[in-house]
Motif scaffolding. Structure first.
Motif, PDB file in Angstrom:
ATOM      1  N   SER A   1      12.192-119.981 -22.086  1.00 26.72           N
ATOM      2  CA  SER A   1      12.359-118.782 -21.279  1.00 26.72           C
ATOM      3  C   SER A   1      13.844-118.469 -21.145  1.00 26.72           C
ATOM      4  O   SER A   1      14.655-119.367 -20.949  1.00 26.72           O
ATOM      5  N   PHE A   2      14.216-117.174 -21.260  1.00 27.57           N
ATOM      6  CA  PHE A   2      15.604-116.804 -20.949  1.00 27.57           C
ATOM      7  C   PHE A   2      15.963-117.260 -19.536  1.00 27.57           C
ATOM      8  O   PHE A   2      17.059-117.733 -19.270  1.00 27.57           O
ATOM      9  N   ALA A   3      14.989-117.101 -18.647  1.00 26.10           N
ATOM     10  CA  ALA A   3      15.257-117.338 -17.220  1.00 26.10           C
ATOM     11  C   ALA A   3      15.560-118.802 -16.944  1.00 26.10           C
ATOM     12  O   ALA A   3      16.534-119.140 -16.269  1.00 26.10           O
ATOM     13  N   SER A   4      14.711-119.688 -17.464  1.00 25.44           N
ATOM     14  CA  SER A   4      14.913-121.105 -17.144  1.00 25.44           C
ATOM     15  C   SER A   4      16.246-121.581 -17.704  1.00 25.44           C
ATOM     16  O   SER A   4      16.884-122.459 -17.120  1.00 25.44           O
TER      17      SER A   4
ATOM     18  N   ALA B   1       1.099-130.609 -10.958  1.00 21.19           N
ATOM     19  CA  ALA B   1       2.528-130.302 -10.959  1.00 21.19           C
ATOM     20  C   ALA B   1       3.152-130.732 -12.278  1.00 21.19           C
ATOM     21  O   ALA B   1       2.680-131.672 -12.923  1.00 21.19           O
ATOM     22  N   ASN B   2       4.229-130.055 -12.664  1.00 20.60           N
ATOM     23  CA  ASN B   2       5.028-130.430 -13.838  1.00 20.60           C
ATOM     24  C   ASN B   2       4.239-130.381 -15.141  1.00 20.60           C
ATOM     25  O   ASN B   2       4.514-131.128 -16.073  1.00 20.60           O
ATOM     26  N   ALA B   3       3.233-129.496 -15.207  1.00 26.12           N
ATOM     27  CA  ALA B   3       2.484-129.304 -16.456  1.00 26.12           C
ATOM     28  C   ALA B   3       3.146-128.204 -17.272  1.00 26.12           C
ATOM     29  O   ALA B   3       3.710-127.254 -16.724  1.00 26.12           O
ATOM     30  N   LYS B   4       3.072-128.325 -18.599  1.00 20.57           N
ATOM     31  CA  LYS B   4       3.584-127.294 -19.490  1.00 20.57           C
ATOM     32  C   LYS B   4       2.501-126.247 -19.756  1.00 20.57           C
ATOM     33  O   LYS B   4       1.325-126.472 -19.469  1.00 20.57           O
ATOM     34  N   ASN B   5       2.921-125.152 -20.380  1.00 21.67           N
ATOM     35  CA  ASN B   5       2.001-124.044 -20.681  1.00 21.67           C
ATOM     36  C   ASN B   5       0.723-124.543 -21.348  1.00 21.67           C
ATOM     37  O   ASN B   5      -0.387-124.210 -20.937  1.00 21.67           O
ATOM     38  N   ALA B   6       0.891-125.341 -22.421  1.00 25.38           N
ATOM     39  CA  ALA B   6      -0.262-125.738 -23.219  1.00 25.38           C
ATOM     40  C   ALA B   6      -1.192-126.657 -22.434  1.00 25.38           C
ATOM     41  O   ALA B   6      -2.406-126.642 -22.638  1.00 25.38           O
ATOM     42  N   GLU B   7      -0.610-127.444 -21.541  1.00 27.72           N
ATOM     43  CA  GLU B   7      -1.452-128.363 -20.752  1.00 27.72           C
ATOM     44  C   GLU B   7      -2.320-127.586 -19.771  1.00 27.72           C
ATOM     45  O   GLU B   7      -3.521-127.865 -19.618  1.00 27.72           O
TER      46      GLU B   7
ATOM     47  N   PHE C   1       6.544-124.271 -16.741  1.00 29.60           N
ATOM     48  CA  PHE C   1       6.084-123.220 -17.650  1.00 29.60           C
ATOM     49  C   PHE C   1       7.307-122.651 -18.361  1.00 29.60           C
ATOM     50  O   PHE C   1       8.307-122.332 -17.729  1.00 29.60           O
ATOM     51  N   GLU C   2       7.215-122.536 -19.672  1.00 29.47           N
ATOM     52  CA  GLU C   2       8.371-122.107 -20.468  1.00 29.47           C
ATOM     53  C   GLU C   2       7.990-120.943 -21.365  1.00 29.47           C
ATOM     54  O   GLU C   2       6.878-120.420 -21.276  1.00 29.47           O
ATOM     55  N   SER C   3       8.909-120.602 -22.243  1.00 23.57           N
ATOM     56  CA  SER C   3       8.867-119.528 -23.233  1.00 23.57           C
ATOM     57  C   SER C   3       9.136-118.183 -22.574  1.00 23.57           C
ATOM     58  O   SER C   3       9.004-118.034 -21.363  1.00 23.57           O
ATOM     59  N   VAL C   4       9.525-117.255 -23.406  1.00 16.90           N
ATOM     60  CA  VAL C   4       9.864-115.923 -22.892  1.00 16.90           C
ATOM     61  C   VAL C   4       8.616-115.286 -22.288  1.00 16.90           C
ATOM     62  O   VAL C   4       7.587-115.185 -22.949  1.00 16.90           O
TER      63      VAL C   4
END
Lengths: 256, 258, 249
Positions: free
Chosen positions: C217-220, B167-173, B196-199
Motif C-alpha cells: 500500500s502507498f499508505a502503509s 489480529a495481524n492477518a494478511k489479505n490472503a489469510e 492488510f496491504e497492497s494499493v
C-alpha cells in the motif's frame, strides 16, 4: 528470620563425593547442615544413582542410608528406595524397612512412570502405613526420560489414591507449570529442591498450592543447601509461611 | 471516534520500540486522532507463564481511560481456566488474546473450542494473533510460523455467540477464511486491519469479507500508527457509513455482543 | 515534490495504461507526485532477453501515457551484451532514467561492472532489490553486503538499496559508510523506528521513500516517513528531495 526449631530438608542424597562410608557422608553433610541451620535431612537413593536399580542395588542403598540414620537418628531420616518394576521385592522392602524401621517414607525415581498399575499396591501399602511417597517429577522441554514422571502423571496417580500423601519432587522442575498441575490435587505436596534458585519459585508454589503444601528440600549433595534455602529465605512471603515450608509442613507430612 | 483494536504495551524481546508506556502510547495515538485503544502485552508473547503479564497490564492502564487492557491466556497451560476468569472478573477485561504459534497449539485442537466455551461463559471475546512480526526477520533461534487459520471457521460457527477477533492477518489469510465460508462470514468473526496491504488493500479486503467484519487496528507501537490511518482515511475512499463501521461501530457492536 | 522510488506495473488485468491510471488515482490521495516504475507482469526470477524487453516495453508504454512516471529499465545481468544493448535502447536512446535489478544474479558479480560503468556515463541510478531472509533468500537474491561490494567498486554510480535489505536494522549498518548508496524504505511492514534509524545511521540525505506498490500500500509505506520522529526538513528530503537529486530532476 528464626524459626522455632531447626530446618527440615525433605530431599537429600548420600552422593559418593560426600564420603565413601556412612560415617564420612554423615560428617560432611552435618558440617554444612549445621552452618545452614538444618536440623534434619531426608535420605534416599545412594552413593551412585541407578536409573533402573537391581534388587541388590536397592538393598545396598537402603542399608547405606539406614546406617547413616543409626549414627545420627536425631539428624537423619530416610525414604525406602524401591523399584516398582520389581513389585514383590518393592513390597517386601517396604515391610522390611518401614514397618520394621527406620524409614518413614518411600522414594520413587525414574525406573517406571508413576501412572503404571504396579504403583497401586505400593500406594495402598503406603496409606496403610501412613507414610508419604516422594516421587521425582520433571518436565523436560525435549521430552522426559523413559520412566520419568511428569507432574500430570503424579496427579493421575494421586487421584487414584486419595488416602496416600505424595511429595511432588522439584515441583516438576519447570515449576511455573508444575505448581499449576498440582494445585487442585490436595494429597500432593511439592518440594522446592533441585534446579536453579530462580526468583519466584516459592512464591508461585505458595500462590497455586498454598503455603501448607510446600516443603523445603535441597537435593544435596548434588545441589548446595545454600542455593536451595535461598529460594525460601529470599521469597516474598510471610515469615509464618516460611516457617511452614522450612519445618512444620515436613513434621506433619512425615510424622516427625 | 477511532478505536484501535490492536495496540501493545511493554517490550518486544527482539526490538526496543519507542512509546512502550501507557502515557507515551496514548500521546502517540492521539497524534493520529486515535481516541481509544485495546492493548495487549508484548511481554506476554514469549513468557512461559503468559498470565504473569496480565496484572501488570491491568495496573498499567488503570489510570488511562483511553486504554482497555486485553489479557493473554494459554489454553495449553495448566489451570488456564482460572486465568481466563481472572481476566474477566478480577481485571474486568472484555476479551483475551492467544498466540497459538508461540504457545504450540492449533485452532483445530480441542483446546480452542474449550477456550471459546470458557469465554462464552464469562462474556469475553477471544483474539487470535496470527503473527507478531514478519517471519522473514525473526531472530534466528526463534523462528515462529504464522497461525494457520484452518479450524477457525468451524469453531466460529459452533460458538456463534463468542466474538472472535483475528489480529495481524494478511489479505490472503482473511480472504481464505471468507472463501471457505462461501462469502458469508459468521457475524461473530472479525479481522483487524493492521497487516492488510497492497494499493487499496483495506478496501478490497473489506469488500471481500464484508465491511462489518473489519476492525481498525495499528499494531502500534511496533508499527507506525500512521500506516493504519493513511490506509483507511487517505488511500481508500470508504463511504462515511463504512468508515463509521470500521473505525468504531464494529468494535462497539462486538463489545455489546449484538 | 514527493517521489516514490519503487513502483511496479505488475498485474494481469486491463492494459498497462489502465493499471497505471489506477495507481495514479491512489497516489493522488497520498500526495505522491512522481513514481519510479519498473518490471512488467512477468515474475520470472531469471528472465530471458525477450521477457526483459517485453517488460520494459510495458513500462515504456506507461511513460508515454503519463508524464508523472519515471522509467527504470529492468535487466538480467546474466545476459551481459543484451543488458548493455537494452541500456542503449531504453536509457541512452529512450525515455528511461534508471536501472532496476532484481534477483537474477548476485550483484557483486563481475558482469555488473560494465553495466555500472555505462550507468555512470549516463548518470543513471541503479535500484537493486535486496533482502536478508532468515527463512532463506532466493538463490541469486542479493543482500546489502553484495550492494556494498558493488557500490565500493563504482563510486560514481548512485545505488538505491531496495528495501534496505528488508531486515533494515542490519541493512543500514552494512552501507552506513558508503556515500553512493541510498537506503529505500519500501516493501516491508511499517515498523516504527525504521526511518529514524536510517536517519541516525546514514543521514537524512541518504534515505529515500518508496512503496513497492501495488503489492504494498502507498499508505502503509509513506507512513514510515510521515510518522517518523524526525525533522520536517528531513521528511521533505526523504519524500522527494533526495530522489530529485539522484534523478537529476
Amino acid at each position: 528470620m528464626s524459626i522455632s526449631g531447626g530446618i527440615i530438608d525433605c530431599h537429600i542424597h548420600p552422593n559418593a563425593d560426600l564420603g565413601s562410608t556412612p560415617e564420612e557422608t554423615a560428617e560432611t553433610l552435618l558440617r554444612y547442615a549445621d552452618r545452614m541451620g538444618i536440623e534434619m535431612m531426608g535420605l534416599s537413593l545412594g552413593p551412585i544413582f541407578h536409573p533402573q536399580p537391581t534388587e541388590e542395588q536397592i538393598e545396598a542403598d537402603n542399608t547405606f542410608n539406614a546406617n547413616i540414620i543409626a549414627l545420627h537418628p536425631d539428624r537423619f531420616f530416610g525414604y525406602a528406595n524401591i523399584n516398582p518394576n520389581r513389585l514383590y521385592h518393592a513390597l517386601s522392602e517396604i515391610s522390611e524397612r518401614i514397618e520394621n524401621g527406620p524409614f518413614i517414607g518411600i522414594k520413587l525415581w525414574i525406573a517406571m512412570c508413576c501412572t503404571h498399575p504396579n504403583l497401586d499396591p505400593i500406594c495402598e501399602r503406603a496409606a496403610e502405613l501412613g507414610v508419604p511417597i516422594l516421587q521425582h517429577t520433571f518436565l523436560r522441554p525435549e521430552g522426559n526420560l523413559a520412566g520419568e514422571s511428569s507432574p500430570a502423571d503424579l496427579v493421575e496417580l494421586a487421584a487414584r489414591h486419595p488416602d496416600t500423601t505424595f511429595i511432588g519432587a522439584h515441583t516438576g522442575f519447570n515449576w511455573e507449570q508444575g505448581a499449576r498441575e498440582f494445585a487442585d490435587q490436595a494429597n500432593i505436596v511439592a518440594d522446592t529442591c533441585g534446579g536453579d534458585p530462580d526468583m519466584g519459585f516459592v512464591e508461585t508454589a505458595v500462590r497455586w498450592m498454598g503455603a501448607d503444601r510446600v516443603l523445603y528440600g535441597s537435593d544435596a549433595g548434588g545441589r548446595s543447601f545454600a542455593t536451595q534455602l535461598a529460594k525460601v529465605h529470599g521469597a516474598d512471603i510471610s515469615d509464618a509461611d516460611k516457617e511452614k515450608i522450612l519445618r512444620t509442613n515436613a513434621k506433619r507430612v512425615l510424622n516427625l | 471516534m477511532i478505536i484501535d483494536c490492536n495496540a501493545n504495551l511493554g517490550q518486544w524481546p527482539f526490538r526496543r520500540t519507542a512509546y512502550s508506556t501507557p502515557d507515551q502510547l496514548v500521546e502517540r495515538l492521539a497524534r493520529v486522532q486515535i481516541d481509544h485503544a485495546w492493548v495487549t502485552s508484548l511481554d506476554a508473547v514469549m513468557l512461559k507463564d503468559v498470565t504473569a503479564a496480565n496484572e501488570p497490564l491491568a495496573e498499567a492502564v488503570a489510570d488511562h481511560t483511553q486504554l482497555t487492557a486485553i489479557g493473554t491466556v494459554n489454553p495449553k497451560w495448566p489451570a488456564w481456566g482460572s486465568d481466563v476468569e481472572a481476566c474477566a472478573e478480577q481485571f474486568g477485561m472484555p476479551g483475551v488474546r492467544v498466540n497459538p504459534n508461540y504457545q504450540s497449539w492449533t485452532l483445530e485442537e480441542p483446546v480452542f473450542a474449550d477456550l471459546l466455551a470458557a469465554a462464552r461463559d464469562l462474556g469475553l471475546f477471544v483474539e487470535i494473533a496470527v503473527r507478531m512480526t514478519d517471519e522473514r526477520h525473526h531472530h534466528p533461534l526463534v523462528m515462529v510460523p504464522p497461525v494457520a487459520l484452518s479450524g477457525l471457521l468451524a469453531n466460529a460457527l459452533e460458538y456463534s455467540d463468542v466474538p472472535i477477533v483475528v489480529a495481524n492477518a494478511k489479505n490472503a489469510e482473511a480472504g481464505s477464511v471468507a472463501r471457505d465460508s462461501g462469502g458469508d462470514l459468521p457475524d461473530n468473526l472479525f479481522f483487524e486491519l493492521s497487516h492488510f496491504e497492497s494499493v487499496g488493500g483495506v478496501q478490497s479486503v473489506a469488500e471481500n469479507i464484508g465491511v462489518e467484519h473489519v476492525l481498525f487496528g495499528t499494531h502500534a507501537p511496533y508499527f507506525y500508527p500512521e500506516a493504519a490511518t493513511l490506509k483507511v482515511f487517505d488511500e481508500c475512499d470508504f463511504s462515511e457509513a463504512d468508515l463509521e463501521a470500521i473505525t468504531h461501530a464494529n468494535a462497539e457492536r462486538l463489545l455489546a455482543g449484538d | 515534490m514527493v517521489i516514490d522510488c519503487h513502483v511496479h506495473v505488475q498485474g494481469n488485468w486491463g492494459t498497462p495504461d489502465d493499471r497505471m491510471g489506477y495507481l495514479l488515482e491512489y497516489a493522488d490521495r497520498l500526495g505522491i507526485d512522481r513514481l519510479c516504475v519498473s518490471l512488467g507482469t512477468s515474475r520470472d526470477h531469471e528472465p530471458d532477453m525477450d521477457t526483459i524487453r517485453e517488460s520494459n516495453d510495458m513500462v515504456w508504454e506507461a511513460l508515454e501515457q503519463h508524464d508523472r512516471y519515471i522509467g527504470f529499465c529492468y535487466l538480467n545481468p546474466c545476459y551481459l551484451q543484451g543488458s548493455l544493448d537494452e541500456i542503449e535502447r531504453c536509457i541512452a536512446d529512450g525515455p528511461f532514467t534508471g536501472i532496476k535489478l532484481w534477483v537474477a544474479m548476485l550483484c557483486d558479480q563481475p558482469n555488473l561492472d560494465p553495466i555500472c560503468e555505462r550507468a555512470a556515463e549516463l548518470g543513471a541510478p541503479i535500484l537493486q532489490h535486496t533482502w536478508m531472509k532468515i527463512t532463506g533468500n532466493l538463490p541469486f537474491e542479493s543482500t546489502p553486503y553484495h550492494v556494498a561490494s558493488l557500490a565500493r567498486r563504482h563510486p560514481d554510480v548512485d545505488f538505491i538499496l531496495g528495501h534496505t535489505g528488508g531486515n533494515w536494522e542490519m541493512g543500514y549498518r552494512i552501507v552506513a559508510d558508503i556515500p553512493n548508496v541510498y537506503c529505500e524504505v519500501a516493501g516491508g511492514d511499517p515498523e516504527l523506528g525504521q526511518t529514524e534509524m536510517g536517519v541516525a545511521l546514514c543521514g537524512a540525505d541518504r534515505i529515500v521513500y518508496g512503496s513497492d506498490a501495488p503489492g504494498r500500500s502507498f499508505a502503509s509505506q509513506i507512513a514510515k516517513v510521515r510518522g517518523a520522529d524526525i525533522a520536517d526538513d528531513d521528511k521533505a528530503k526523504i519524500l522527494g528531495g533526495n530522489m530529485q537529486r539522484v534523478l537529476g530532476l
